[in-house]
Enzyme design. Structure first.
Site, PDB file in Angstrom:
ATOM      1  N   ASP A 245      -7.117  -7.328   5.118  1.00  0.00           N
ATOM      2  CA  ASP A 245      -6.198  -8.162   4.313  1.00  0.00           C
ATOM      3  C   ASP A 245      -5.781  -9.451   5.072  1.00  0.00           C
ATOM      4  O   ASP A 245      -5.380 -10.517   4.749  1.00  0.00           O
ATOM      5  CB  ASP A 245      -5.083  -7.545   3.642  1.00  0.00           C
TER       6      ASP A 245
ATOM      7  N   SER B   9       0.943  -1.133  -0.074  1.00  0.00           N
ATOM      8  CA  SER B   9       0.045  -0.085   0.108  1.00  0.00           C
ATOM      9  C   SER B   9       0.801   1.124   0.070  1.00  0.00           C
ATOM     10  O   SER B   9       0.665   2.277  -0.711  1.00  0.00           O
ATOM     11  CB  SER B   9      -0.832   0.109   1.283  1.00  0.00           C
TER      12      SER B   9
ATOM     13  N   ARG C 221       1.737   4.261  -3.144  1.00  0.00           N
ATOM     14  CA  ARG C 221       1.449   5.857  -3.034  1.00  0.00           C
ATOM     15  C   ARG C 221       2.914   6.532  -3.074  1.00  0.00           C
ATOM     16  O   ARG C 221       2.704   7.745  -3.710  1.00  0.00           O
ATOM     17  CB  ARG C 221       1.075   5.945  -1.576  1.00  0.00           C
TER      18      ARG C 221
HETATM   19  C1  S3P Z   1      -5.929  -1.019   0.272  1.00  0.00           C
HETATM   20  C2  S3P Z   1      -7.060  -0.875   0.737  1.00  0.00           C
HETATM   21  C3  S3P Z   1      -7.672  -2.231   1.441  1.00  0.00           C
HETATM   22  C4  S3P Z   1      -6.854  -3.545   1.215  1.00  0.00           C
HETATM   23  C5  S3P Z   1      -6.070  -3.453  -0.052  1.00  0.00           C
HETATM   24  C6  S3P Z   1      -5.285  -2.159   0.017  1.00  0.00           C
HETATM   25  C7  S3P Z   1      -5.103   0.149  -0.077  1.00  0.00           C
HETATM   26  O1  S3P Z   1      -8.797  -2.122   0.134  1.00  0.00           O
HETATM   27  O2  S3P Z   1      -7.895  -4.461   1.181  1.00  0.00           O
HETATM   28  O3  S3P Z   1      -5.228  -4.527  -0.080  1.00  0.00           O
HETATM   29  O4  S3P Z   1      -3.645   0.106  -0.437  1.00  0.00           O
HETATM   30  O5  S3P Z   1      -5.504   1.328   0.032  1.00  0.00           O
HETATM   31  P1  S3P Z   1     -10.384  -1.478   0.256  1.00  0.00           P
HETATM   32  O6  S3P Z   1     -10.034  -0.076   0.173  1.00  0.00           O
HETATM   33  O7  S3P Z   1     -11.369  -1.725  -0.722  1.00  0.00           O
HETATM   34  O8  S3P Z   1     -10.866  -1.716   1.768  1.00  0.00           O
END
Ligand code: S3P
Length: 438
Positions: free
Chosen positions: A321, A14, A18
């Site tokens: 997750d 994540s 970004r």
């Molecule tokens: C993520 C947000 C989550 C997560 C995904 C990564 C992110 O999803 O399940 O693996 O990097 O913002 P959602 O925003 O759909 O909950």
């Protein structure tokens, strides 16, 4: 068999997405270290290159990005293929909402079945023009009301002059929040996102690192648009706690284990897995904690006798997750563990409620899926461990890795089919696991 050793893991997926996106739309050169080489992050790099970004890959998980400023992207000649990365798709929609050109984002077969209306709706409110594949409610589900129409990739977006909005999130999703905040960079005035339950705050932290006028206060995040971003020069991505969660659970359930995981992201909005496991009696210690744009530290894990707990709806975003691997851990915990409000698992890479319940039931787990109205809870009656079976990944990386760990804890020899999908988030999973199995 036990888990023993000291490991460092690839950077958090994540945070990595970004860091790449903001580096591209900032001014200046950014060197990103410990970037994970997974398929999802490669999707982000590939897509941004098609949009004119200059990203050069160096050795040792390092990339150098020459930022072109917030309006530095260019119109691609063809639709941009995003592969299977939901984060790439949704976050880029936010950036593209502010670009003065039209572009189509296409996706692979699994991502093309995942809902996008949660992002297109607020971006339209901000002024973007968006066309997508619409699908009505299934036959027999009553008249097709506006709420029952969902949107899917491919999506064509014409960005341009945006205005700030105040948006109360109908679903707890960091991807939706992030898409709105990224669009807010291009909007006139203030963009305000109000969350019911806080979700991961990596976008807010990364925006601050790049000098954006972002102000998170409780459940309310505001951002003033119309300013350039400035590269911080260097970014180090801490280890991915979601990738770590499989080894943490493995070390807890395999007697005699002792594992140290170095330089892991300890962001409070991602610590649900640690909090819940500790509540279950897990021996997990946080050491060498350091503060930076993201908190980092080492984890020391020793095998433990686990006991059941209840995971409340408000905790779900902090461990969304990690639910598949927590379901595995709870099979080894004494008593009934409950996970409440897990509906979002239905719209991940696969329906993770079904994939995990089907697989774990094959291994003789006692699992119930309880629906009351819109809320879905999972009950796992643990304490009896698991028995070997032939199980499958359902094409989902986190189901695959969870079932590998379930197989290690089970009596007998488990076979998990379809492991290639693991590369989506963690291509080195099997080799790291081999290095710590004794
Ligand atoms: C993520 C947000 C989550 C997560 C995904 C990564 C992110 O999803 O399940 O693996 O990097 O913002 P959602 O925003 O759909 O909950």
């Amino acid at each position: 068999m036990r888990i023993y050793g000291k490991i460092s893991l690839p950077g958090d997926k994540s945070i990595a997405h970004r860091s790449i996106i903001l580096s591209v739309i900032s001014r200046g050169k950014t060197a990103i270290y410990n970037l994970p080489g997974n398929q999802d992050c490669l999707s982000t790099i590939r897509a941004l290159r098609k949009l004119g970004a200059s990203i050069s890959k160096k050795k040792y998980n390092k990339v150098i990005i020459s930022g072109q400023g917030i309006y530095g992207l260019t119109r691609p000649k063809m639709p941009v293929f995003i592969g299977e990365s939901g984060t790439t798709f949704r976050l880029l929609l936010g950036v593209l909402a502010g670009q003065p050109f039209k572009v189509t984002l296409a996706a692979g077969s699994s991502l093309s079945r995942r809902p996008m209306r949660r992002v297109t709706e607020p971006l339209r409110k901000m002024g973007a023009t968006i066309n997508s594949k619409l699908k009505k409610s299934p036959p027999g589900a009553g008249p097709p009301t506006a709420e029952k129409i969902e949107e899917f990739p491919p999506i064509t977006i014409s960005g341009g002059a945006l205005k700030g909005i105040t948006y109360k999130m109908p679903v707890a999703s960091a991807q939706v929040k992030s898409a709105i905040l990224l669009a807010g960079l291009f909007a006139e005035g203030k963009t305000i996102v109000i969350e019911g339950v806080p979700t991961r705050d990596h976008t807010e932290r990364m925006l601050r690192l790049f000098g954006a006028a972002v102000n998170p206060k409780g459940h309310r995040i505001s951002l003033t648009g119309g300013r350039e971003l400035k590269s911080p020069g260097k970014i180090y991505i801490p280890g991915d706690i979601s990738s770590a969660s499989f080894f943490i659970a493995g070390a807890l359930i395999l007697p005699g284990s002792h594992l140290i995981i170095k330089d892991i992201s300890l962001n409070p909005t991602r610590m649900g897995i640690i909090k819940v496991l500790k509540r279950m009696g897990a021996d997990i210690k946080l050491t060498k904690q350091a503060k930076g744009y993201e908190p980092v530290g080492d984890l020391v894990i020793k095998s433990s006798d686990l006991k059941a707990t209840t995971v409340e709806k408000t905790e779900i975003p902090s461990l969304i997750d990690e639910l598949p691997i927590l379901m595995v851990a709870s099979c080894f915990a004494d008593g009934e563990t409950r996970f409440c409000g897990v509906e979002e698992l239905r719209v991940k890479e696969t329906d993770r409620i079904k994939s995990m319940a089907d697989n774990l039931r094959k291994m003789r787990a006692n699992i119930k899926v309880i629906k009351s109205g819109k809320q879905v809870c999972i009950s796992v009656k643990g304490g009896r461990g698991l028995k070997a079976a032939q199980v499958e990944s359902f094409g989902d990386h986190r189901t695959a890795m969870s079932m590998v760990i379930a197989g290690l804890g089970a009596t007998g020899k488990t076979k998990v089919s379809g492991l290639s999908c693991i590369a989506k988030s963690f291509p080195g999973f099997q080799s790291v696991l081999k290095s710590i199995i004794r």
